[in-house]
Write a protein that holds these residues in place. Structure first.
Motif, PDB file in Angstrom:
ATOM      1  N   LEU A  82      21.558 -13.269  39.546  1.00 17.80           N
ATOM      2  CA  LEU A  82      22.523 -14.264  39.997  1.00 17.80           C
ATOM      3  C   LEU A  82      22.571 -14.372  41.515  1.00 17.80           C
ATOM      4  O   LEU A  82      22.814 -15.451  42.063  1.00 17.80           O
ATOM      5  CB  LEU A  82      23.921 -13.927  39.460  1.00 17.80           C
ATOM      6  CG  LEU A  82      24.146 -14.173  37.982  1.00 17.80           C
ATOM      7  CD1 LEU A  82      25.556 -13.751  37.589  1.00 17.80           C
ATOM      8  CD2 LEU A  82      23.924 -15.632  37.619  1.00 17.80           C
ATOM      9  N   ARG A  83      22.376 -13.262  42.203  1.00 15.51           N
ATOM     10  CA  ARG A  83      22.452 -13.297  43.662  1.00 15.51           C
ATOM     11  C   ARG A  83      21.162 -13.821  44.271  1.00 15.51           C
ATOM     12  O   ARG A  83      21.178 -14.531  45.274  1.00 15.51           O
ATOM     13  CB  ARG A  83      22.772 -11.907  44.195  1.00 15.51           C
ATOM     14  CG  ARG A  83      22.819 -11.830  45.710  1.00 15.51           C
ATOM     15  CD  ARG A  83      23.495 -10.567  46.184  1.00 15.51           C
ATOM     16  NE  ARG A  83      24.923 -10.585  45.890  1.00 15.51           N
ATOM     17  CZ  ARG A  83      25.764  -9.635  46.287  1.00 15.51           C
ATOM     18  NH1 ARG A  83      25.315  -8.596  46.964  1.00 15.51           N
ATOM     19  NH2 ARG A  83      27.054  -9.710  45.995  1.00 15.51           N
ATOM     20  N   THR A  84      20.026 -13.463  43.710  1.00 11.43           N
ATOM     21  CA  THR A  84      18.726 -13.939  44.189  1.00 11.43           C
ATOM     22  C   THR A  84      17.990 -14.556  43.007  1.00 11.43           C
ATOM     23  O   THR A  84      18.294 -14.247  41.855  1.00 11.43           O
ATOM     24  CB  THR A  84      17.889 -12.789  44.767  1.00 11.43           C
ATOM     25  OG1 THR A  84      17.720 -11.777  43.769  1.00 11.43           O
ATOM     26  CG2 THR A  84      18.574 -12.181  45.983  1.00 11.43           C
ATOM     27  N   PRO A  85      17.036 -15.439  43.253  1.00  8.97           N
ATOM     28  CA  PRO A  85      16.317 -16.067  42.137  1.00  8.97           C
ATOM     29  C   PRO A  85      15.662 -15.072  41.187  1.00  8.97           C
ATOM     30  O   PRO A  85      15.517 -15.340  40.005  1.00  8.97           O
ATOM     31  CB  PRO A  85      15.258 -16.927  42.851  1.00  8.97           C
ATOM     32  CG  PRO A  85      15.829 -17.196  44.196  1.00  8.97           C
ATOM     33  CD  PRO A  85      16.612 -15.976  44.565  1.00  8.97           C
ATOM     34  N   ARG A  86      15.269 -13.901  41.701  1.00  3.36           N
ATOM     35  CA  ARG A  86      14.631 -12.886  40.863  1.00  3.36           C
ATOM     36  C   ARG A  86      14.999 -11.508  41.412  1.00  3.36           C
ATOM     37  O   ARG A  86      14.940 -11.290  42.627  1.00  3.36           O
ATOM     38  CB  ARG A  86      13.122 -13.081  40.864  1.00  3.36           C
ATOM     39  CG  ARG A  86      12.375 -12.210  39.869  1.00  3.36           C
ATOM     40  CD  ARG A  86      10.883 -12.489  39.950  1.00  3.36           C
ATOM     41  NE  ARG A  86      10.602 -13.826  39.470  1.00  3.36           N
ATOM     42  CZ  ARG A  86      10.348 -14.120  38.212  1.00  3.36           C
ATOM     43  NH1 ARG A  86      10.344 -13.161  37.295  1.00  3.36           N
ATOM     44  NH2 ARG A  86      10.085 -15.356  37.843  1.00  3.36           N
ATOM     45  N   PRO A  87      15.392 -10.557  40.547  1.00  2.02           N
ATOM     46  CA  PRO A  87      15.762  -9.225  41.042  1.00  2.02           C
ATOM     47  C   PRO A  87      14.583  -8.529  41.727  1.00  2.02           C
ATOM     48  O   PRO A  87      13.413  -8.884  41.522  1.00  2.02           O
ATOM     49  CB  PRO A  87      16.175  -8.477  39.773  1.00  2.02           C
ATOM     50  CG  PRO A  87      16.406  -9.518  38.750  1.00  2.02           C
ATOM     51  CD  PRO A  87      15.534 -10.662  39.102  1.00  2.02           C
ATOM     52  N   ARG A  88      14.912  -7.523  42.532  1.00  2.00           N
ATOM     53  CA  ARG A  88      13.854  -6.740  43.174  1.00  2.00           C
ATOM     54  C   ARG A  88      13.056  -5.982  42.107  1.00  2.00           C
ATOM     55  O   ARG A  88      13.582  -5.640  41.047  1.00  2.00           O
ATOM     56  CB  ARG A  88      14.452  -5.752  44.169  1.00  2.00           C
ATOM     57  CG  ARG A  88      15.171  -6.419  45.333  1.00  2.00           C
ATOM     58  CD  ARG A  88      15.434  -5.417  46.455  1.00  2.00           C
ATOM     59  NE  ARG A  88      16.140  -4.242  45.973  1.00  2.00           N
ATOM     60  CZ  ARG A  88      17.465  -4.137  45.914  1.00  2.00           C
ATOM     61  NH1 ARG A  88      18.224  -5.164  46.273  1.00  2.00           N
ATOM     62  NH2 ARG A  88      18.031  -3.025  45.489  1.00  2.00           N
ATOM     63  N   ARG A  89      11.796  -5.699  42.407  1.00  2.00           N
ATOM     64  CA  ARG A  89      10.916  -5.065  41.422  1.00  2.00           C
ATOM     65  C   ARG A  89      11.429  -3.704  40.994  1.00  2.00           C
ATOM     66  O   ARG A  89      11.349  -3.336  39.815  1.00  2.00           O
ATOM     67  CB  ARG A  89       9.503  -4.940  41.997  1.00  2.00           C
ATOM     68  CG  ARG A  89       8.751  -6.272  42.078  1.00  2.00           C
ATOM     69  CD  ARG A  89       7.321  -6.061  42.535  1.00  2.00           C
ATOM     70  NE  ARG A  89       6.590  -7.317  42.566  1.00  2.00           N
ATOM     71  CZ  ARG A  89       5.307  -7.416  42.924  1.00  2.00           C
ATOM     72  NH1 ARG A  89       4.641  -6.334  43.299  1.00  2.00           N
ATOM     73  NH2 ARG A  89       4.708  -8.591  42.921  1.00  2.00           N
ATOM     74  N   GLU A  90      11.959  -2.934  41.949  1.00  2.00           N
ATOM     75  CA  GLU A  90      12.438  -1.602  41.584  1.00  2.00           C
ATOM     76  C   GLU A  90      13.640  -1.678  40.639  1.00  2.00           C
ATOM     77  O   GLU A  90      13.794  -0.837  39.749  1.00  2.00           O
ATOM     78  CB  GLU A  90      12.782  -0.784  42.833  1.00  2.00           C
ATOM     79  CG  GLU A  90      13.811  -1.413  43.754  1.00  2.00           C
ATOM     80  CD  GLU A  90      13.187  -2.280  44.837  1.00  2.00           C
ATOM     81  OE1 GLU A  90      13.832  -2.451  45.883  1.00  2.00           O
ATOM     82  OE2 GLU A  90      12.064  -2.778  44.607  1.00  2.00           O
TER      83      GLU A  90
END
Length: 367
Positions: A82-90
C-alpha cells in the motif's frame, strides 16, 4: 453465520477479481488472491465431510489450513504494497519463507500423524493429544497469530495515513476484524496446551474461538467490499444530488414538451439513479432545442446566466411561441460531453435562482 461468511467472501472475491482484470497491479492481484484463498478456506470448512469422503480422513483440514496460509501471505504482501507499488524484496522473501516453512511443517506433521485410517470426529477432540497433531496445530495457529498481528499493525499504520477515504475505512475494518480473529488461534493453542498438560479439553474455549473466527471473517469480507461499496454509495449520492439540482428546470421543460421524456425507474440503486440523471440531462437538452424565449436586445455574449434569465422570463408562455430565439442557441458551445453535462447543471442552478427571484414579492409589498 458460516454460510454468510462464505457468501460475503465469494462476493468480495468477485469484486476484487474484477478490479484486478480492469487494472492489473501487484496490490489488486494480492488483494484478489487473499480474498479468494479465504473464500476457498471457509468453503472447504463447510464441505469438509464430503471432501474427506472423497480424499481420506482429515484431508479437508490440511487443505483448509493450507489455503489459509496462502491467504495470510497474500494479505501481508497486499498491505505491504500500500505504501509503495511493490514491497521490498527482503520483506517479500521473509514472508514467503515463513509461509513455505509453515506449509512444509504442516504437511510433514500431517503425513506422520496416525489419523489416516478412519474418520472418528473432530481432529482436535479425537487426536489432539498426539504429538504430531499438537505440533501441527501449534505451527498453524502460531502462523495465524504472526499474520494477524502483522495485519493489525499494518492496518493501523496505513489507516491513519491521509488519502483515499474508502481505503481508510477498509483498512480500519480489516484491522479490527484481524484483531477479533486473533481469538481463534489463541483459543486453539490454549486448547492444545490444556489437552496435553491436563488431559482435558476446554470445549468452551473452542466455541469462543470458533465464534470469533466466524465474526472476524464476516468483518474481513465487509472490509474487502468496503472500497467498492463506499465508491458506489458516493456515486449514487452524487447522482441523486444531480437529479435534485436538475429537477426545477427539467420539470418545467418536460411539462411544456412532454414528448421528450421517457419513463425511468425509481433511483433506488446506483444504476437506476445514474440512468435517471443521464436521462434528465438528455431530455433537458432536447427540450432546450425546442423552447423559444424572448431575449430583448440580443447580446453578443452567450452565458448560462442570461439563458437562465430568458427561460425564467418566458416560462409563463410555455416556451412554445413561434417567435423568439431557440433557448439552446443562447448557451455557450460545449467542447465535450463532460463540459455539456457541467453546462446543463450550471444552467439548472441558475434557472432555480432566476425563478426564485421572479417569484419573490416586490419590495413595496413586503414593506
Amino acid at each position: 453465520m458460516t454460510y454468510a461468511a462464505i457468501a460475503l467472501f465469494w462476493i468480495a472475491t468477485a469484486a476484487r477479481l474484477r478490479s484486478f482484470t480492469q487494472a492489473p497491479s501487484f496490490i489488486n492481484g494480492t488483494y484478489a488472491l487473499a480474498a479468494a484463498a479465504v473464500a476457498a478456506g471457509v468453503s472447504i470448512k463447510a464441505a469438509e465431510q464430503a471432501i474427506d469422503d472423497a480424499t481420506g480422513p482429515y484431508v479437508s483440514d490440511l487443505l483448509e489450513h493450507g489455503v489459509i496460509v496462502l491467504a495470510g501471505v497474500a494479505a501481508q504482501l497486499f498491505l505491504l504494497g500500500l505504501r509503495t507499488p511493490r514491497p521490498r524484496r527482503e520483506q517479500t522473501r521473509l514472508r514467503f519463507a515463513v509461509a513455505a516453512g509453515v506449509l512444509l511443517a504442516m504437511v510433514i506433521a500431517f503425513a506422520l500423524a496416525p489419523v489416516h485410517d478412519r474418520f472418528a470426529g473432530d481432529l482436535d477432540a479425537v487426536y489432539g493429544a498426539l504429538p504430531e497433531v499438537a505440533f501441527y496445530r501449534l505451527v498453524f495457529n502460531g502462523y495465524l497469530i504472526f499474520v494477524l498481528v502483522d495485519n493489525v499493525r499494518l492496518c493501523l499504520r496505513y489507516a491513519s495515513t491521509p488519502g483515499d477515504r474508502a481505503r481508510t475505512v477498509s483498512l480500519t475494518i480489516t484491522g479490527w476484524a484481524s484483531a477479533v480473529c486473533l481469538a481463534y488461534p489463541l483459543s486453539r493453542i490454549t486448547y492444545v496446551l490444556l489437552e496435553n498438560t491436563t488431559g482435558q479439553g476446554a470445549e468452551v474455549i473452542q466455541s469462543i474461538g470458533s465464534a470469533a473466527a466466524t465474526t472476524g471473517l464476516c468483518a474481513l469480507a465487509i472490509g474487502v467490499l468496503a472500497p467498492r461499496a463506499i465508491a458506489a454509495t458516493r456515486r449514487w449520492l452524487v447522482a441523486l444530488a444531480g437529479i435534485r439540482r436538475l429537477n426545477p428546470l427539467w420539470s418545467d421543460l418536460t411539462a411544456a414538451f412532454p414528448l421528450v421524456t421517457l419513463p425511468t425507474p425509481a433511483p433506488v440503486t446506483l444504476s437506476r439513479a445514474e440512468l435517471r440523471y443521464d436521462r434528465h440531462l438528455l431530455e433537458i437538452a432536447e427540450a432546450l432545442a425546442r423552447a423559444r424565449v424572448h431575449t430583448g436586445p440580443r447580446s453578443a455574449r452567450k452565458t448560462v446566466e442570461s439563458t437562465a434569465a430568458a427561460l425564467a422570463a418566458s416560462r409563463n408562455g410555455g416556451w412554445s411561441a413561434a417567435a423568439g430565439t431557440v433557448a439552446a442557441e443562447l448557451l455557450p458551445v460545449a467542447a465535450s460531453p463532460a463540459q455539456e453535462r457541467a453546462l446543463l447543471g450550471a444552467l439548472a442552478a441558475a434557472y432555480r435562482s432566476a425563478t426564485a427571484r421572479d417569484s419573490a414579492p416586490p419590495e413595496e409589498a413586503r414593506t
